[in-house]
Design an enzyme around this catalytic site. Structure first.
Site, PDB file in Angstrom:
ATOM      1  N   HIS A 240     -35.428 -11.642  32.661  1.00  0.00           N
ATOM      2  CA  HIS A 240     -34.881 -11.647  34.015  1.00  0.00           C
ATOM      3  C   HIS A 240     -36.012 -11.388  34.996  1.00  0.00           C
ATOM      4  O   HIS A 240     -36.964 -10.662  34.689  1.00  0.00           O
ATOM      5  CB  HIS A 240     -33.794 -10.568  34.161  1.00  0.00           C
ATOM      6  CG  HIS A 240     -32.945 -10.743  35.376  1.00  0.00           C
ATOM      7  ND1 HIS A 240     -33.320 -10.260  36.607  1.00  0.00           N
ATOM      8  CD2 HIS A 240     -31.735 -11.339  35.553  1.00  0.00           C
ATOM      9  CE1 HIS A 240     -32.393 -10.566  37.497  1.00  0.00           C
ATOM     10  NE2 HIS A 240     -31.426 -11.218  36.880  1.00  0.00           N
TER      11      HIS A 240
ATOM     12  N   ASP B 290     -26.310 -14.187  31.799  1.00  0.00           N
ATOM     13  CA  ASP B 290     -25.995 -15.597  31.569  1.00  0.00           C
ATOM     14  C   ASP B 290     -25.824 -15.928  30.093  1.00  0.00           C
ATOM     15  O   ASP B 290     -25.209 -16.936  29.744  1.00  0.00           O
ATOM     16  CB  ASP B 290     -27.108 -16.491  32.143  1.00  0.00           C
ATOM     17  CG  ASP B 290     -27.291 -16.290  33.630  1.00  0.00           C
ATOM     18  OD1 ASP B 290     -26.287 -16.369  34.348  1.00  0.00           O
ATOM     19  OD2 ASP B 290     -28.418 -16.046  34.068  1.00  0.00           O
TER      20      ASP B 290
END
Length: 437
Positions: A314, A371
């Protein structure tokens, strides 16, 4: 609830340019985050900072969301995301983000009532869907429809007029699920389904997506709760690409509908809101290739390979994404409830196991993010891949609104105008076309 204000302490930073040493104040936030205030740097030195991607640049101060990427912390208005995920609802979280505090029972009841009774769109807007080809992406439709809402509510075009602001906020939150559901129905060739005011926000979204006139829709409350959870987890994430876009467009004093439409377009990108769709594409690729997880883990580590392991790592978190921990549990719950045995989930679990036990991924802090599992849940519910980013937009909407509201209420915000370092041709004369080679 109290909010600590950003303050300037006695610390300063020294910047030496052209033989001069200049002092700039260090701003300290309520969570002890620090930033150097260089707002006078160009005036003092003629220089600007160069920061591609703005990874070291604070464009604003904000009291909406706090993230500590190193420790894996995410809080909305000071409240940890795991507490909100366990105890709250999406509409309550929306109120918290937009208005700065948890609502009372009366305030929440009124807010839910307003969302229910503003969920229908103008009948004329339904005709817009007839103009889109079957190849139209739902995100393009969503952005266009949101922008078109400004035509129906001209009183909302002036962002300085706060009289109608709450009505605009409610209309966006109430009508965006309806717009998204109609887009889904259009792509399926099915008749549009009107909202049902007797249902909760997430339950209503599900029935608009999946109900058909020929059968009575059977709502699964557990599935509705998981969908609500997904919306909560996506509700805000500080100054990401789409939120920064909403703020930047809003700094021009554009109306809220236009700003949200711009945020939807920014979210559309595969490196932002489209990431969960990319995860599903990756899992399907591995499955079609025999499910050899080790092969693709090795490819992800090979610098010569173009393959990327989607759903890991991330931009902000250098630890486990706190949302991923919550959503992983929800993923197991919904699949067990629906009795789904999905080979893609098996591949996902193997990928997670391999990555977390591999020193390469551990050393590079490439942990699963939100996700990684959200796409699997959407797939299990029955939402098609091209609608994944639309679901993300529905969740992120209150965060966009909260940041736009915060910015426009901060006084007289400056219009966003980043600088650049020019690297093109120096002065040269115009050459007539007959003399060009």
């Amino acid at each position: 609830m109290t909010t600590a204000n950003t303050n300037t302490n006695t610390e300063t930073a020294t910047i030496a340019v052209g033989g001069k040493s200049l002092q700039y104040p260090i701003i300290t936030g309520s969570e002890n985050e620090k930033g150097i205030d260089i707002s006078k740097l160009r005036a003092d030195t003629g220089c600007v900072t160069l920061d591609p991607g703005y990874v070291n640049t604070g464009a604003c101060t904000s009291a909406v969301t706090f993230i500590d990427g190193d420790l894996g912390i995410l809080r909305y208005r000071g409240i940890p995301i795991d507490q909100l995920a366990e105890h709250s609802t999406f509409t309550e979280v929306s109120y918290l983000l937009i208005y700065g505090k948890l609502p009372t029972r009366a305030q929440l009841d009124d807010f839910n009532y307003q969302l229910c009774h503003h969920s229908m769109i103008h009948e004329d807007m339904k005709r817009f869907y007839d103009g889109y080809p079957s190849t139209a992406h739902p995100m393009g439709i969503l952005s266009a429809m949101v922008c078109s809402m400004s035509s129906y509510y001209p009183e909302a075009l002036d962002p300085s007029n706060r009289t109608h602001l709450n009505d605009t906020i409610v209309r966006l939150l109430a009508k965006l699920p309806t717009i998204a559901a109609l887009s889904h129905k259009k792509s399926r060739g099915q008749p549009f389904v009107y909202p049902d005011n007797s249902l909760s926000y997430s339950a209503n979204l599900l029935q608009m997506f999946f109900a058909v006139p020929a059968d009575k829709y059977k709502l699964d409350e557990d599935v509705a709760r998981v969908l609500d959870l997904l919306l909560i987890l996506h509700a805000d994430h500080e100054q990401n690409c789409s939120t920064s876009t909403v703020r930047l467009v809003g700094s021009s004093q554009a109306n809220l509908f236009a700003c949200i439409a711009a945020g939807i377009c920014a979210l559309w990108g595969p490196l932002h809101g489209g990431a969960n769709q990319e995860v599903m594409t990756m899992l399907e690729l591995i499955n079609q290739d025999g499910g050899n997880v080790d092969k693709y883990v090795a490819m992800a580590k090979d610098k010569k390979s173009s393959f990327r392991l989607m759903g890991f790592g991330h931009r902000v978190y250098k630890n486990f994404d706190p949302r991923a921990k919550i959503i992983k549990k929800a993923c197991d719950t919904v699949l067990n409830k629906l009795g789904i045995r999905d080979p893609l989930l098996d591949i996902a679990k193997k990928l997670e196991e391999r990555a977390l036990s591999d020193s390469y991924f551990v050393d590079h802090k490439l942990y699963p993010n939100v996700d990684f599992y959200s796409g699997i849940i959407y797939k299990a519910i029955g939402i098609p891949n091209n609608m994944f980013t639309v679901m993300f937009a529905l969740g992120r909407l209150p965060g966009w609104i909260a940041h736009w509201k915060e910015m426009t209420e901060s006084g007289a915000p400056k219009i966003g105008r980043p600088r650049q370092i020019y690297t093109g041709a120096t002065l040269q004369d115009y050459v007539p076309i007959a003399n060009r080679t």
